[in-house]
Motif scaffolding. Structure first.
Motif, mmCIF file in Angstrom:
data_model
loop_
_atom_site.group_PDB
_atom_site.id
_atom_site.type_symbol
_atom_site.label_atom_id
_atom_site.label_comp_id
_atom_site.label_asym_id
_atom_site.label_seq_id
_atom_site.Cartn_x
_atom_site.Cartn_y
_atom_site.Cartn_z
ATOM 1 N N ALA A 181 0.828 -1.214 0.000
ATOM 2 C CA ALA A 181 0.000 0.000 0.000
ATOM 3 C C ALA A 181 0.858 1.258 0.000
ATOM 4 C CB ALA A 181 -0.932 -0.013 1.205
ATOM 5 N N GLY A 182 1.944 1.230 0.774
ATOM 6 C CA GLY A 182 2.781 2.417 0.875
ATOM 7 C C GLY A 182 3.582 2.717 -0.369
ATOM 8 N N LEU A 183 3.777 1.715 -1.224
ATOM 9 C CA LEU A 183 4.581 1.908 -2.427
ATOM 10 C C LEU A 183 3.761 2.312 -3.643
ATOM 11 C CD1 LEU A 183 7.150 -1.026 -2.107
ATOM 12 C CD2 LEU A 183 7.452 1.395 -1.550
ATOM 13 N N LEU A 231 -2.354 10.475 3.574
ATOM 14 C CA LEU A 231 -1.926 9.083 3.412
ATOM 15 C C LEU A 231 -2.724 8.147 4.313
ATOM 16 C CD1 LEU A 231 1.949 9.623 3.267
ATOM 17 C CD2 LEU A 231 0.448 8.959 1.376
ATOM 18 N N ALA A 232 -2.971 8.565 5.540
ATOM 19 C CA ALA A 232 -3.749 7.735 6.449
ATOM 20 C C ALA A 232 -5.181 7.558 5.940
ATOM 21 C CB ALA A 232 -3.757 8.348 7.851
ATOM 22 N N ARG A 233 -5.738 8.610 5.356
ATOM 23 C CA ARG A 233 -7.096 8.524 4.807
ATOM 24 C C ARG A 233 -7.164 7.489 3.687
ATOM 25 N NH1 ARG A 233 -12.254 9.535 6.423
ATOM 26 N NH2 ARG A 233 -13.583 10.155 4.690
ATOM 27 N N ALA A 277 7.393 -5.373 8.873
ATOM 28 C CA ALA A 277 6.922 -4.991 7.538
ATOM 29 C C ALA A 277 7.748 -3.838 6.982
ATOM 30 C CB ALA A 277 5.442 -4.607 7.596
ATOM 31 N N LEU A 278 8.023 -2.833 7.818
ATOM 32 C CA LEU A 278 8.802 -1.689 7.353
ATOM 33 C C LEU A 278 10.235 -2.085 7.029
ATOM 34 C CD1 LEU A 278 7.527 1.087 9.790
ATOM 35 C CD2 LEU A 278 6.921 0.757 7.398
ATOM 36 N N MET A 284 5.142 3.996 3.689
ATOM 37 C CA MET A 284 4.897 2.682 4.306
ATOM 38 C C MET A 284 4.672 2.816 5.810
ATOM 39 S SD MET A 284 7.487 0.061 2.309
ATOM 40 C CE MET A 284 8.976 1.011 2.668
ATOM 41 N N THR A 285 5.358 3.764 6.443
ATOM 42 C CA THR A 285 5.181 3.971 7.885
ATOM 43 C C THR A 285 3.761 4.427 8.203
ATOM 44 O OG1 THR A 285 7.520 4.546 8.135
ATOM 45 C CG2 THR A 285 6.024 5.241 9.889
ATOM 46 N N VAL A 286 3.240 5.369 7.429
ATOM 47 C CA VAL A 286 1.860 5.822 7.650
ATOM 48 C C VAL A 286 0.876 4.689 7.373
ATOM 49 C CG1 VAL A 286 0.086 7.459 6.935
ATOM 50 C CG2 VAL A 286 2.460 8.205 7.126
ATOM 51 N N ALA A 287 1.148 3.890 6.333
ATOM 52 C CA ALA A 287 0.267 2.761 6.019
ATOM 53 C C ALA A 287 0.226 1.769 7.171
ATOM 54 C CB ALA A 287 0.743 2.074 4.733
ATOM 55 N N ALA A 288 1.397 1.451 7.731
ATOM 56 C CA ALA A 288 1.443 0.517 8.863
ATOM 57 C C ALA A 288 0.774 1.116 10.098
ATOM 58 C CB ALA A 288 2.892 0.153 9.166
ATOM 59 N N SER A 289 1.010 2.408 10.352
ATOM 60 C CA SER A 289 0.420 3.060 11.522
ATOM 61 C C SER A 289 -1.102 3.089 11.433
ATOM 62 C CB SER A 289 0.959 4.494 11.649
ATOM 63 O OG SER A 289 2.354 4.496 11.776
#
Length: 461
Positions: free
Chosen positions: A32-34, A216-218, A347-348, A428-433
């Motif tokens: 998702a983050g990529l 990004l979180a949205r 994951a990160l 990717m960090t925001v996606a994981a968070s």
């Protein structure tokens, strides 16, 4: 008389492991983050922050030791060591004409750079050996004091790659030390070196990062909810409308901590005066209470900072509610939060390895292609990349207008590549968070990840 309980036979046709085991969905943060649109948002955020930081370093004097932020502020000892290095590795190898009236014992890195460039432009004997010029250039770079933003950027990059390497080598001690360095050591050292930079840059970073992280979180929230894919403009529009909550939320706990410690300090000041010292002693439990609240507020930021933006993006929380939700979810299920955080870090780490390997190999292959007829000075100033290492500065001094333009262009593209990697890691960090937030919310409040604050219809819906 109650009838005996009758047993019922339940037949299970299938188990939806995807819903029963939610934590593996955190691993989806890599893919998702990529996604290009999300990397673009993070990259734009880094461009703004880097532009501000570069201007700050250009205007303000460099105050960090050449060895970096973890060594600390530039002092007489580190300045003397830098001058000794420049004198032995650069000044003593240049002609007296290049030195001029300068004192060999007090030549700065900037002066040494200008001397070396003049020697190269004039064709001095020492400048005819590219290897010697590269060594002198490297010595000047090693002796150069760092600006506040440069030191912060390099420290974060170094600690992150150290964390990833420690996880790959299954070294929990080194991994925890690297993580602690990012969360605690870097902020404290940065504050001790330049508190003004921390305040000014912190305000800019809170605003810009809040906008990007909220968008990004949205987008990631709708991924996990399987409720469509908002466009980049939809997500940015949502974040813009909640800019106040996204920017102020992380600051509020610090404000609370400052107020609480001010009260505790005010009570403690009375201990220096007669009679008031008795009052201060009796009110010690009150001071302890305020200090405890301050510590709790700082801990919420330290451990739950990455949950603030998802709270706004997923639940439409305001600034106060985002901090409350982050703290409440962490305190409600601390062990679960640790487990989810561990999965997110794995994951990160995997995502970082993938991105760093791909970009390192692509850059180095291109570098080799450009050096097929010999390593030119402009190419040498750009340098090669090392896998899971912070990008080291290039060496060498380009001679002539054409070489300078070439070196500048290569340096620009080198910066772009490094920025793309940082943007991918941040995305990717925001996606994981976001995934961690939704799973903690599910455990604490029983709200399914598919329940996302609607706000307004998406474009085209």
């Amino acid at each position: 008389m109650s009838e005996p309980h009758s047993s019922r036979r339940v037949i299970v046709d299938a188990i939806d492991l995807r819903r029963a085991l939610m934590f593996p969905r955190i691993m989806g943060a890599v893919a998702a983050g990529l996604r290009p649109g999300r990397v673009f948002i993070a990259f734009a955020m880094l461009i703004v922050l880097s532009a501000f930081g570069s201007v700050w370093d250009a205007v303000m004097p460099a105050t960090v030791s050449p060895s970096g932020l973890f060594v600390g502020k530039l002092d007489e000892r580190s300045e003397k060591a830098s001058q000794d290095l420049i004198r032995s590795q650069v000044v003593m190898r240049l002609s007296k004409e290049r030195l001029g009236d300068a004192d060999p014992d007090t030549v700065t890195a900037a002066q040494a750079r200008r001397m070396l460039e003049a020697a190269v432009a004039a064709g001095d004997d020492v400048a005819k050996d590219p290897a010697a010029v590269a060594r002198m250039s490297a010595a000047i770079e090693a002796a150069r004091p760092r600006g506040s933003f440069e030191a912060l950027r390099d420290a974060v990059s170094m600690q992150w790659f150290t964390l990833v390497r420690s996880m790959l080598s299954l070294d929990p001690g080194a991994a925890s030390a690297a993580l602690g360095g990012m969360v605690f050591t870097i902020p404290s050292r940065m504050w001790s070196v330049s508190p003004v930079f921390c305040i000014v840059f912190g305000f800019i970073a809170a605003t810009v990062t809040g906008l990007a992280a909220g968008a990004l979180a949205r987008m990631n929230a709708f991924d996990l909810a399987e409720a469509g894919h908002p466009t980049v403009m939809d997500a940015l529009g949502y974040a813009r409308r909640r800019m106040h909550a996204l920017a102020i939320g992380p600051v509020l706990p610090f404000g609370l901590a400052v107020v609480c410690m001010a009260v505790a300090t005010g009570i403690g000041l009375g201990m220096a005066l007669p009679v008031l010292d008795v009052v201060g002693a009796l009110l010690l439990p009150v001071s302890l209470g305020f200090a405890f609240v301050a510590v709790l507020a700082v801990m919420v930021v330290a451990f739950g900072l990455t949950l603030f933006a998802p709270a706004v993006a997923c639940d439409g929380a305001d600034a106060v509610e985002s901090a409350q939700r982050a703290g409440a979810y962490l305190l409600a299920h601390p062990l679960l939060a640790v487990g989810y955080a561990a999965v997110a870090l794995v994951a990160l780490a995997i995502g970082t390895v993938m991105v760093d390997y791909a970009l390192t190999q692509a850059w180095n292959w291109t570098y080799d292609a450009y050096a097929v007829l010999g390593e030119s000075t402009p190419a040498r100033t750009a340098g090669r990349f090392m896998f899971l290492e912070s990008a080291a500065p290039g060496v060498g001094v380009p001679d002539g207008i054409s070489a300078r333009i070439s070196a500048g262009a290569l340096g620009f593209w080198r910066t772009v590549v490094c920025g793309l990697e940082g943007a991918a890691i941040l995305s990717m960090t925001v996606a994981a968070s976001t995934r961690v937030y939704l799973l903690l919310r599910r455990a604490a409040d029983g709200v399914e990840p598919s329940d996302i604050w609607a706000d307004r219809p998406l474009s085209g819906s």
